[in-house]
Design a protein around this motif. Structure first.
Motif, PDB file in Angstrom:
ATOM      1  N   LEU A 129      41.217  40.984  23.581  1.00 40.54           N
ATOM      2  CA  LEU A 129      40.993  42.424  23.728  1.00 40.54           C
ATOM      3  C   LEU A 129      41.990  43.060  24.704  1.00 40.54           C
ATOM      4  N   GLY A 130      42.923  42.249  25.216  1.00 40.89           N
ATOM      5  CA  GLY A 130      43.971  42.790  26.069  1.00 40.89           C
ATOM      6  C   GLY A 130      43.812  42.524  27.555  1.00 40.89           C
ATOM      7  N   PHE A 131      42.763  41.804  27.956  1.00 42.59           N
ATOM      8  CA  PHE A 131      42.564  41.500  29.372  1.00 42.59           C
ATOM      9  C   PHE A 131      43.538  40.409  29.824  1.00 42.59           C
ATOM     10  N   THR A 132      43.969  40.506  31.079  1.00 43.91           N
ATOM     11  CA  THR A 132      44.824  39.487  31.683  1.00 43.91           C
ATOM     12  C   THR A 132      44.226  39.047  33.022  1.00 43.91           C
ATOM     13  N   GLU A 133      44.617  37.848  33.458  1.00 43.89           N
ATOM     14  CA  GLU A 133      44.132  37.329  34.742  1.00 43.89           C
ATOM     15  C   GLU A 133      44.702  38.145  35.893  1.00 43.89           C
ATOM     16  N   LEU A 134      43.839  38.477  36.841  1.00 48.76           N
ATOM     17  CA  LEU A 134      44.275  39.167  38.050  1.00 48.76           C
ATOM     18  C   LEU A 134      44.357  38.179  39.210  1.00 48.76           C
ATOM     19  N   ASN A 135      43.309  37.383  39.396  1.00 47.55           N
ATOM     20  CA  ASN A 135      43.302  36.337  40.415  1.00 47.55           C
ATOM     21  C   ASN A 135      42.138  35.397  40.142  1.00 47.55           C
ATOM     22  N   GLU A 136      42.080  34.312  40.919  1.00 53.15           N
ATOM     23  CA  GLU A 136      40.992  33.342  40.798  1.00 53.15           C
ATOM     24  C   GLU A 136      40.111  33.454  42.028  1.00 53.15           C
ATOM     25  N   GLU A 167      41.240  47.513  52.509  1.00 51.76           N
ATOM     26  CA  GLU A 167      40.605  46.503  51.664  1.00 51.76           C
ATOM     27  C   GLU A 167      41.570  46.101  50.554  1.00 51.76           C
ATOM     28  N   SER A 168      41.699  44.801  50.320  1.00 52.17           N
ATOM     29  CA  SER A 168      42.636  44.304  49.314  1.00 52.17           C
ATOM     30  C   SER A 168      42.239  44.753  47.911  1.00 52.17           C
ATOM     31  N   ASN A 169      43.229  45.073  47.114  1.00 47.64           N
ATOM     32  CA  ASN A 169      43.005  45.460  45.721  1.00 47.64           C
ATOM     33  C   ASN A 169      42.471  44.295  44.890  1.00 47.64           C
ATOM     34  N   LEU A 170      42.621  43.068  45.387  1.00 50.93           N
ATOM     35  CA  LEU A 170      42.203  41.893  44.628  1.00 50.93           C
ATOM     36  C   LEU A 170      40.742  41.520  44.841  1.00 50.93           C
ATOM     37  N   VAL A 171      40.069  42.227  45.736  1.00 52.29           N
ATOM     38  CA  VAL A 171      38.644  41.949  45.968  1.00 52.29           C
ATOM     39  C   VAL A 171      37.838  42.361  44.739  1.00 52.29           C
ATOM     40  N   PRO A 172      36.974  41.475  44.212  1.00 56.26           N
ATOM     41  CA  PRO A 172      36.175  41.839  43.044  1.00 56.26           C
ATOM     42  C   PRO A 172      35.113  42.880  43.381  1.00 56.26           C
ATOM     43  N   TRP A 173      34.675  43.593  42.389  1.00 53.44           N
ATOM     44  CA  TRP A 173      33.743  44.716  42.521  1.00 53.44           C
ATOM     45  C   TRP A 173      32.561  44.395  43.419  1.00 53.44           C
ATOM     46  N   GLN A 174      31.839  43.299  43.147  1.00 53.19           N
ATOM     47  CA  GLN A 174      30.596  43.007  43.863  1.00 53.19           C
ATOM     48  C   GLN A 174      30.808  42.640  45.319  1.00 53.19           C
ATOM     49  N   ASN A 175      32.063  42.364  45.714  1.00 52.66           N
ATOM     50  CA  ASN A 175      32.373  42.052  47.110  1.00 52.66           C
ATOM     51  C   ASN A 175      32.938  43.251  47.857  1.00 52.66           C
ATOM     52  N   GLN A 208      32.097  37.177  51.835  1.00 53.69           N
ATOM     53  CA  GLN A 208      32.661  37.926  50.714  1.00 53.69           C
ATOM     54  C   GLN A 208      34.121  38.298  50.951  1.00 53.69           C
ATOM     55  N   GLN A 209      34.415  38.731  52.176  1.00 56.89           N
ATOM     56  CA  GLN A 209      35.790  39.062  52.533  1.00 56.89           C
ATOM     57  C   GLN A 209      36.079  38.553  53.948  1.00 56.89           C
ATOM     58  N   LEU A 210      37.314  38.145  54.149  1.00 51.36           N
ATOM     59  CA  LEU A 210      37.814  37.801  55.481  1.00 51.36           C
ATOM     60  C   LEU A 210      39.291  38.156  55.479  1.00 51.36           C
ATOM     61  N   GLN A 211      39.640  39.163  56.256  1.00 51.06           N
ATOM     62  CA  GLN A 211      41.014  39.662  56.230  1.00 51.06           C
ATOM     63  C   GLN A 211      41.535  39.864  57.650  1.00 51.06           C
ATOM     64  N   LEU A 238      31.314  30.539  50.394  1.00 48.39           N
ATOM     65  CA  LEU A 238      32.227  31.571  49.905  1.00 48.39           C
ATOM     66  C   LEU A 238      31.660  32.141  48.626  1.00 48.39           C
ATOM     67  N   SER A 239      31.720  33.460  48.493  1.00 45.00           N
ATOM     68  CA  SER A 239      31.185  34.127  47.310  1.00 45.00           C
ATOM     69  C   SER A 239      32.282  34.952  46.646  1.00 45.00           C
ATOM     70  N   ASN A 240      32.816  34.437  45.536  1.00 42.56           N
ATOM     71  CA  ASN A 240      33.881  35.136  44.799  1.00 42.56           C
ATOM     72  C   ASN A 240      35.033  35.529  45.735  1.00 42.56           C
ATOM     73  N   PHE A 241      35.479  34.571  46.523  1.00 39.82           N
ATOM     74  CA  PHE A 241      36.510  34.794  47.540  1.00 39.82           C
ATOM     75  C   PHE A 241      37.889  34.641  46.910  1.00 39.82           C
ATOM     76  N   ASP A 242      38.765  35.590  47.181  1.00 41.75           N
ATOM     77  CA  ASP A 242      40.105  35.629  46.590  1.00 41.75           C
ATOM     78  C   ASP A 242      40.915  34.386  46.993  1.00 41.75           C
ATOM     79  N   MET A 243      41.229  33.547  46.015  1.00 42.93           N
ATOM     80  CA  MET A 243      41.930  32.295  46.283  1.00 42.93           C
ATOM     81  C   MET A 243      43.435  32.488  46.483  1.00 42.93           C
ATOM     82  N   SER A 244      43.948  33.678  46.192  1.00 37.79           N
ATOM     83  CA  SER A 244      45.376  33.923  46.378  1.00 37.79           C
ATOM     84  C   SER A 244      45.697  34.389  47.800  1.00 37.79           C
ATOM     85  N   SER A 245      44.680  34.625  48.603  1.00 30.50           N
ATOM     86  CA  SER A 245      44.894  35.170  49.940  1.00 30.50           C
ATOM     87  C   SER A 245      45.358  34.100  50.927  1.00 30.50           C
TER      88      SER A 245
END
Length: 273
Positions: A129-136, A167-175, A208-211, A238-245
């Motif tokens: 449907l056109g979705f691409t990976e943003l991060n893990e 706040e990082s753009n890569l943080v998922p909605w629920q975090n 959820q976040q640590l920056q 960790l809850s849906n924590f951005d692995m690219s950080s």
């Protein structure tokens, strides 16, 4: 036929949610109150969310929210499933196409969702449907908790509005900060070096976040985790924590148990570009 949850029988809505997730990689079973709470606490909308009716039964469900996040109008798919008896009938695709058309109608800039990394079938659907990976995203527990050595490290509750812009753009909605109640400045000798957000659950603190303001100061990560565990005397997860950080790379050195990871995926709406 697509029916808005706002106009649907909510008891049956809850039943199809539970049926759809009954054999999921991580089964999810909710009461009506719990599903209502998920919708309200995560900024989802009953008018946008919908069920798919077939043969006078609710066959599938999709939860949807729309928010402007850092000047980007974003739609989030907060859960989508199909009841076992109705699978392989293109219902998931119908629900996703409904979401895409709704996003166009509402002039959204993008659609985001998460999919468990091992759920290859769902991931292929989203890619078609056109979705691409943003991060893990990492979901797991920190097994090795260091003893804090920095006695001048403190957490100070802050108004999350103060840090929305960084706040990082890569943080998922629920975090996102808009959906959390525990937002803290991390202070070293009274000076802020970053922020942390987390949920306190019965047996753990779920980060959820640590920056950090300065990514080169990742040596503080060990003291931050150690202080958090000392303050609460609970497991640290960790809850849906951005692995690219950069922060995650330091956390990963503490020995992590990762029951699962998720991909955050995005669809950019070309009609708005």
């Amino acid at each position: 036929m697509i029916i808005s949850i706002e106009k649907a029988n909510f008891t049956l809505v809850t039943e199809v949610w539970n049926e759809g997730f009954s054999d999921y990689i991580v089964p999810i079973n909710m009461s009506e109150d719990a599903l209502n709470y998920r919708i309200s606490s995560l900024g989802l909308s009953k008018s946008y969310s919908a069920v798919f009716e077939k043969e006078q039964q609710y066959a599938g469900i999709i939860l949807i929210g729309i928010q402007v996040i850092q000047h980007v109008k974003t739609m989030w798919i907060g859960g989508m499933s199909v009841a076992p008896d109705f699978r392989r009938q293109q219902i998931a695709k119908e629900l996703m196409n409904y979401a895409k058309e709704l996003a166009k109608k509402e002039n959204c800039d993008e659609i985001r969702l998460e999919v468990i990394a091992t759920n290859t079938k769902a991931k292929k659907l989203y890619e078609s449907l056109g979705f691409t990976e943003l991060n893990e995203l990492a979901v797991g527990e920190i097994l090795t908790i260091p003893e804090p050595t920095n006695k001048d490290l403190t957490f100070e509750k802050i108004d999350k509005k103060e840090i929305l812009d960084i706040e990082s753009n890569l943080v998922p909605w629920q975090n996102r900060l808009m959906f959390t109640n525990n937002s803290y400045n991390i202070n070293q000798d009274g000076t802020s070096i970053g922020f942390i957000t987390y949920n306190e659950i019965p047996d753990a603190i779920s980060i959820q976040q640590l920056q950090l303001k300065d990514p080169s100061t990742t040596e503080y990560i060990f003291d931050i985790i150690g202080t958090l565990q000392k303050d609460y005397n609970k497991k640290i997860k960790l809850s849906n924590f951005d692995m690219s950080s950069t922060e995650y790379q330091q956390l990963a050195s503490l020995s992590l148990q990762l029951p699962l990871t998720q991909y955050q995926m995005v669809l950019r709406m070309k009609n708005n570009k």
